[in-house]
Design a protein around this motif. Structure first.
Motif, short mmCIF file in Angstrom:
data_model
loop_
_atom_site.label_atom_id
_atom_site.label_comp_id
_atom_site.label_asym_id
_atom_site.label_seq_id
_atom_site.Cartn_x
_atom_site.Cartn_y
_atom_site.Cartn_z
N ILE A 508 -2.43 -16.58 15.87
CA ILE A 508 -1.42 -17.24 15.04
C ILE A 508 -0.95 -18.50 15.75
O ILE A 508 -0.66 -18.48 16.95
CB ILE A 508 -0.22 -16.31 14.78
CG1 ILE A 508 -0.71 -14.98 14.20
CG2 ILE A 508 0.77 -16.97 13.85
CD1 ILE A 508 -1.39 -15.10 12.88
N LYS A 509 -0.88 -19.58 15.01
CA LYS A 509 -0.44 -20.84 15.59
C LYS A 509 1.03 -21.12 15.34
O LYS A 509 1.59 -22.06 15.90
CB LYS A 509 -1.29 -21.99 15.01
CG LYS A 509 -2.79 -21.81 15.26
CD LYS A 509 -3.60 -22.86 14.55
CE LYS A 509 -5.08 -22.58 14.68
NZ LYS A 509 -5.90 -23.56 13.93
N ILE A 510 1.65 -20.35 14.48
CA ILE A 510 3.07 -20.52 14.16
C ILE A 510 3.73 -19.16 14.12
O ILE A 510 3.07 -18.13 13.96
CB ILE A 510 3.25 -21.23 12.80
CG1 ILE A 510 2.60 -20.41 11.69
CG2 ILE A 510 2.73 -22.65 12.84
CD1 ILE A 510 2.91 -20.89 10.30
N ALA A 511 5.05 -19.14 14.26
CA ALA A 511 5.82 -17.91 14.07
C ALA A 511 6.17 -17.78 12.60
O ALA A 511 6.42 -18.77 11.92
CB ALA A 511 7.09 -17.95 14.92
N GLY A 512 6.19 -16.55 12.12
CA GLY A 512 6.60 -16.36 10.74
C GLY A 512 5.57 -15.70 9.86
O GLY A 512 5.71 -15.69 8.64
N ILE A 513 4.49 -15.15 10.44
CA ILE A 513 3.50 -14.42 9.65
C ILE A 513 4.11 -13.07 9.26
O ILE A 513 4.47 -12.26 10.11
CB ILE A 513 2.20 -14.20 10.45
CG1 ILE A 513 1.64 -15.53 10.90
CG2 ILE A 513 1.19 -13.45 9.61
CD1 ILE A 513 1.28 -16.48 9.79
#
Length: 776
Positions: A508-513
């Motif tokens: 994951i490249k961002i938080a919030g999945i």
């Protein structure tokens, strides 16, 4: 002297202790993590300045296992830890992948993360402890790290999840899953599963995330006591004007380029747009030129992502769930044991399968001691596969990681060693790449093993999923391209059979999945895998029943462990003789499992019969193939069952009288014999005359049977006489026979040789058992 700070929690049935302030105090951050009796030291150092013109983040993670941690001395010539092993490389990647996205954009200071295993309890893999130690050290160091992260290994057995199972529990269970996560979001997933459902896998990730939160809370408590002052980040320049300038200048060119479905044409169009932008900023400072390059990439991402979210239009014109065209073929390389060419869009892999014997197993010298791996998968990514000029040599970390991912996907469907006692090597050479070459390796590797005759439980296919997330809007993409991977927010690879998942990897490249996004990605991946399996079946639907003519044949025999010594012989004499005489390779383990291998089936059969002859007992009334090994006046000694000898008396060679044995038989002659009798001492009496020497069928015995004599008919033993030369007595040779002949009143049973006998009537067959003389 030491200002030691510690935090302890009970976690997964053991105490997790994090300590700082005692060791490696000159590092920016150092943590000694202890879990059970496994201890890992992780030290973090960061450069205080950035090299001029640098526009990337140089994060380097090194994980090292010290052999002394397990009370071992390294094998090999040098007797010290040297280059990174495959396991150390994979664990370094395991640490790197979740922490890299947590550094802010524009932070280019070089950072070293070095984790060393100092003590190993032999129960659980130390990789989880190393990940926790690295997260804690980064959190304490003061560098702009948006962590901490926690890490956990999850097992699954009998419908229950296990937190940080032992290595034995992982082998016995159905799942080996590693998750790294911040308090709020999952950052990385790595797994191997035995065909588990999407629901079970999703539940395992959620179970792991809850366990990770316990670790992040403990790290935060330690940071409250011992964290260094945070670094001050230089303010980011306002680049909105430059961004608008670029958009006006080349925005339309970029949008047009990304509508080209051919990768080469699209790449050329993008290069022209970049050259146009570079010319526009030719008079700017080097810093502004570097910033313009970054803005160019952002502009590309915005255009591509916006088009996907707005109308579902992807770079190559597909829908979000559509799979690129697939073409597969098998058996196209004539001399390999199995081969497959798998092409999906502009991604292509040549996969070959090679079968070997136990000698070809990979020996691994690690903390747990020497171990052997009979399944290997090696992945190569030459620069021509993406149309570039670049380094071509030993595999790097990426190649090792992609190969291991495909290995995990295929490993759960392999047959057991009892079913298929071969060493298997799958080689994947990527010849074209535009997205998910590791999943092409899974598909091609599955087909090549089926082509080689490896009895897989089921074929395996793999697919890479992507994600575009903007606020509450998101789109999950099936079978992503390389550009969609670079410009997207998630790289999610799933492989499995028609029955379930065998591996799942997510970065994951961002938080919030959210759970909703992961569930949709898994469901979409399931549909994609099913489609790919259907396309693979067009090339080869079932495992070939015959091995390649060029592959070695292996046959197994299970013998009683008490017989192992007899097969090996003193100093290995017997087994060496078997190998030398038959030409087959013979391996035997401590449990009595024997593997006989050769490309020539006759050699296998010869070695097998030899071994069976050593370990099996002859059966009275059974017919065997044999070889004459010695001729004597009274018959012939025949070797049968590989390692047993028996006597064919002259009277049992033919039904008619045989005057001279050498006139009928010769040494080395192949004959068929029937076992007539085995005396208490193990001496075997054989017959040729009751066996058809052509067909091996038993013949009816037409010779009239002799009437057995009662013991009393043989006469009184007579009066014992003193020994004297030439008169039998109990002397050696024929004298003894003659004397015993007189004493018994019948045929002598002395032990002397007949040609030397001089005494008594029984001297002619003196010293031979009854079945040799033909008496009953």
């Amino acid at each position: 002297m030491f200002d030691v700070k510690t935090v302890e929690i009970e976690w997964g049935g053991k105490t997790l202790k994090l300590e700082t302030g005692r060791i490696a105090r000159q590092a920016d951050g150092a943590v000694l993590a202890t879990y059970g009796e496994t201890v890992v030291l992780c030290a973090v150092t960061a450069a205080k300045s950035v090299k001029e013109g640098q526009d990337f983040f140089p994060l380097t993670v090194h994980y090292q296992e010290k052999f002394s941690a397990a009370g071992r001395i390294p094998g090999g010539f040098f007797k010290r830890e040297r280059g990174a092993t495959e396991k150390e490389t994979l664990t370094s990647r395991l640490i790197d992948r979740p922490v890299r996205p947590l550094f802010p954009e524009g932070f280019y200071n070089e950072i070293n993360v070095i984790a060393q295993v100092l003590s190993f309890d032999g129960e659980s893999e130390p990789d989880i402890v190393a990940m926790v130690a690295a997260s804690a050290a980064l959190t304490l160091s003061g560098v702009p790290f948006m962590g901490p992260i926690g890490a956990a290994r999850i097992g699954y057995k009998d419908g229950e999840y296990q937190l940080n199972p032992s290595m034995d529990e992982v082998k016995e269970g159905e799942l080996d899953l590693v998750v790294a996560a911040t308090h709020d979001a999952v950052m990385m997933v790595e797994s191997e599963a035995k065909e588990l459902s999407e629901e079970v896998m999703l539940g395992a990730v959620e179970f792991a995330h809850a366990a990770c939160r316990e670790v992040t809370d403990a790290i935060i408590k330690l940071a409250e006591q011992a964290a260094k002052d945070p670094w001050e980040m230089a303010p980011q320049a306002d680049l909105s004007a430059a961004k608008q300038k670029l958009k006006d200048l080349i925005g339309a060119d970029i949008a047009a380029a990304y509508k080209l479905t051919d990768k080469s044409a699209r790449s050329n169009a993008l290069n022209e747009a970049r050259a146009k932008a570079k010319e526009a900023f030719a008079d700017a400072t080097p810093q502004d030129q570097m910033a313009a390059q970054k803005l160019m990439k952002k502009l590309e991402a915005e255009i591509v992502r916006g088009a996907i979210l707005k109308d579902g239009s992807r770079i190559d014109g597909r829908t979000t769930t559509q799979i690129r065209p697939i073409e597969a073929m098998v058996g196209f390389l004539p001399r390999t044991h199995g081969s497959a060419l798998f092409t999906r869009g502009e991604t292509q892999s040549i996969c070959t399968t090679t079968l070997g014997t136990k000698d070809s197993e990979q020996m691994i010298d690690g903390l747990t001691g020497l171990s052997y791996e009979s399944f290997m998968l090696h992945y190569n990514f030459p620069p021509y596969s993406v149309g570039e000029v670049g380094r071509f040599g030993a595999p790097g970390r990426r190649e090792v990681g992609h190969g291991k991912l495909a290995w995990r996907a295929l490993h759960p469907v392999l047959p057991s060693k009892d079913e298929f006692p071969y060493t298997i090597r799958v080689l994947s050479d990527i010849t074209e790449s535009n997205g998910s070459s590791s999943m092409a390796t899974v598909c091609g590797g599955s087909l090549s093993m089926m082509d080689a005759g490896v009895p897989l439980k089921r074929p395996v296919s793999g697919i890479a999923m992507g994600l575009i997330l903007e606020g509450s809007e998101f789109a999950v993409l099936s079978d992503i391209l390389g550009d969609e991977d670079h410009l997207g927010d998630m790289d999610f690879k799933v492989a499995g059979t028609s029955e379930g998942i065998t591996t799942m990897q997510m970065d994951i490249k961002i938080a919030g999945i959210t759970r909703e996004i992961m569930a949709q990605a898994l469901a979409q991946a399931k549909e994609g895998r099913a489609h790919i399996l259907g396309e693979m079946a067009k090339a080869l639907g079932e495992v070939r029943t015959e091995l390649s003519a060029h592959a070695p044949r292996i046959e197994t025999i299970q013998i009683d462990k008490s017989k192992i010594r007899e097969v090996i012989g003193t100093g290995g004499k017997v087994i060496r003789e078997i190998v030398a005489e038959t030409g087959a390779k013979v391996d035997i383990d401590d449990e009595g499992l024997i593997k006989i291998s050769s490309s020539d089936l006759s050699q296998i059969e010869a070695a097998k019969n030899w071994i069976l002859g050593i370990v099996e007992e002859a059966e009275v009334g059974k017919i065997y193939n044999g070889k004459v090994v010695n001729l004597v006046d009274f018959g012939a000694f025949v070797n049968f069952m590989g390692g047993k000898d028996g006597l064919v008396h002259v009277s049992e060679i033919r039904n008619e009288r045989v005057e001279k044995v050498a006139d009928v038989l010769s040494e080395g002659q192949e004959v068929k014999v029937k076992v007539l009798e085995i005396d208490p001492r193990g001496k075997v009496r054989l017959s040729m005359r009751v066996v058809d020497q052509e067909t091996g069928e038993e013949l009816e015995d037409t010779r009239p049977a002799r009437e057995p004599r009662e013991r009393g008919e043989r006469g009184d033993r007579g009066e014992r006489r003193p020994r004297r030369d030439g008169d039998g007595g109990r002397g050696r040779g024929g004298d003894r026979g003659g004397d015993r002949g007189e004493r018994s009143g019948g045929g002598g049973r002395g032990r002397g040789r007949p040609e030397r006998s001089e005494g008594g009537e029984g001297g002619g067959d003196a010293g031979l058992p009854d079945f040799i003389t033909g008496e009953n």
